[in-house]
Design a protein around this motif. Structure first.
Motif, PDB file in Angstrom:
ATOM      1  N   UNK A 199       0.804  -1.225   0.000  1.00  0.00           N
ATOM      2  CA  UNK A 199       0.000   0.000   0.000  1.00  0.00           C
ATOM      3  C   UNK A 199       0.838   1.277   0.000  1.00  0.00           C
ATOM      4  N   UNK A 200       2.114   1.145   0.264  1.00  0.00           N
ATOM      5  CA  UNK A 200       2.985   2.319   0.349  1.00  0.00           C
ATOM      6  C   UNK A 200       3.566   2.622  -1.027  1.00  0.00           C
ATOM      7  N   UNK A 201       3.400   3.858  -1.514  1.00  0.00           N
ATOM      8  CA  UNK A 201       3.955   4.202  -2.829  1.00  0.00           C
ATOM      9  C   UNK A 201       5.482   4.058  -2.854  1.00  0.00           C
ATOM     10  N   UNK A 202       6.002   3.741  -4.027  1.00  0.00           N
ATOM     11  CA  UNK A 202       7.443   3.514  -4.175  1.00  0.00           C
ATOM     12  C   UNK A 202       8.281   4.707  -3.743  1.00  0.00           C
ATOM     13  N   UNK A 203       7.821   5.933  -4.029  1.00  0.00           N
ATOM     14  CA  UNK A 203       8.616   7.102  -3.640  1.00  0.00           C
ATOM     15  C   UNK A 203       8.671   7.259  -2.118  1.00  0.00           C
ATOM     16  N   UNK A 242      14.495   1.320  -7.153  1.00  0.00           N
ATOM     17  CA  UNK A 242      14.749   0.060  -6.475  1.00  0.00           C
ATOM     18  C   UNK A 242      13.434  -0.694  -6.224  1.00  0.00           C
ATOM     19  N   UNK A 243      12.357   0.032  -6.032  1.00  0.00           N
ATOM     20  CA  UNK A 243      11.062  -0.579  -5.725  1.00  0.00           C
ATOM     21  C   UNK A 243      10.171  -0.735  -6.958  1.00  0.00           C
ATOM     22  N   UNK A 244      10.693  -0.414  -8.122  1.00  0.00           N
ATOM     23  CA  UNK A 244       9.902  -0.449  -9.357  1.00  0.00           C
ATOM     24  C   UNK A 244       9.285  -1.823  -9.630  1.00  0.00           C
ATOM     25  N   UNK A 245      10.039  -2.883  -9.382  1.00  0.00           N
ATOM     26  CA  UNK A 245       9.557  -4.238  -9.668  1.00  0.00           C
ATOM     27  C   UNK A 245       8.919  -4.929  -8.471  1.00  0.00           C
ATOM     28  N   UNK A 246       8.751  -4.187  -7.382  1.00  0.00           N
ATOM     29  CA  UNK A 246       8.127  -4.768  -6.201  1.00  0.00           C
ATOM     30  C   UNK A 246       6.649  -5.028  -6.492  1.00  0.00           C
ATOM     31  N   UNK A 247       6.197  -6.282  -6.409  1.00  0.00           N
ATOM     32  CA  UNK A 247       4.783  -6.559  -6.722  1.00  0.00           C
ATOM     33  C   UNK A 247       3.865  -5.936  -5.675  1.00  0.00           C
ATOM     34  N   UNK A 248       2.687  -5.550  -6.110  1.00  0.00           N
ATOM     35  CA  UNK A 248       1.665  -5.014  -5.210  1.00  0.00           C
ATOM     36  C   UNK A 248       0.666  -6.140  -4.947  1.00  0.00           C
ATOM     37  N   UNK A 249       0.682  -6.647  -3.739  1.00  0.00           N
ATOM     38  CA  UNK A 249      -0.150  -7.790  -3.361  1.00  0.00           C
ATOM     39  C   UNK A 249      -1.194  -7.301  -2.364  1.00  0.00           C
ATOM     40  N   UNK A 250      -2.463  -7.533  -2.683  1.00  0.00           N
ATOM     41  CA  UNK A 250      -3.533  -7.031  -1.815  1.00  0.00           C
ATOM     42  C   UNK A 250      -4.292  -8.132  -1.096  1.00  0.00           C
ATOM     43  N   UNK A 251      -3.949  -9.379  -1.332  1.00  0.00           N
ATOM     44  CA  UNK A 251      -4.591 -10.486  -0.622  1.00  0.00           C
ATOM     45  C   UNK A 251      -3.643 -10.998   0.459  1.00  0.00           C
TER      46      UNK A 251
END
Length: 183
Positions: free
Chosen positions: A150-154, A166-175
């Motif tokens: 939930x936290x934006x990459x910036x 560095x966080x560009x490829x971090x998947x966003x998982x909501x489950x």
């Protein structure tokens, strides 16, 4: 004495006594790395309004219970078999890492960030968890995966003091993840 049929046991609830629950008879929630089964107010009516729930977590070698915290519950963990590496981070930044073995009991206070993993490369880990809340897992915890997602990459970049890419490829998982397995 009357015996309970497997049909009656499959829900966990014992139809002859509301105080008896067949936890191991439940179909577990399966995850990559382990499984979870539990009795709570949703599947064991006697717990409604009692502020109590019980779970069995079984982790394969490499299995990890997702790092999380409970804003409204503490938990007591009894190691039934195997050994568990624990990490507990308190509200005053106290940080504990230790291994608990068969027969050991671990307390995770309300609001403390914590997780455990199977400390063995060969044996299964089984932990019995008791909560002072009746809600189901993972409805009574806040997992690290959902939190970071939930936290934006910036913002993550600012907090870690690194380039946002560095966080560009971090998947966003909501489950909820609940249980994972290390590669």
């Amino acid at each position: 004495m009357t015996s309970v049929s497997s049909v009656q046991k499959s829900s966990g609830v014992d139809h002859l006594s509301p105080y008896l629950f067949h936890l191991q008879a439940l179909t577990p929630s399966k995850h990559n790395g382990g499984e979870l089964r539990g009795g709570n107010e949703e599947n064991w009516p006697i717990l409604q309004g009692q502020d109590a729930a019980v779970y069995v977590i079984e982790l394969e070698p490499g299995g990890v219970r997702e790092p999380h915290w409970h804003p409204n519950a503490w938990e007591i963990n009894f190691v039934v078999s195997g050994s568990a590496k624990w990490v507990i981070l308190g509200t005053q930044q106290e940080n504990y890492t230790f291994v608990a073995g068969k027969g050991d009991v671990v307390f995770a206070p309300q609001g403390f960030f914590h997780y455990f993993e199977n400390a063995s490369e060969h044996e299964q880990l089984c932990v019995l968890v008791v909560f002072n809340k009746s809600s189901s897992e993972p409805r009574n915890d806040i997992g690290i995966i959902n939190s970071i997602s939930l936290i934006p990459n910036d913002v993550l970049a600012a907090l870690f003091g690194v380039d946002p890419n560095l966080f560009h490829n971090l998947p966003k998982i909501t489950t909820p993840v609940t249980i994972a397995k290390k590669q």
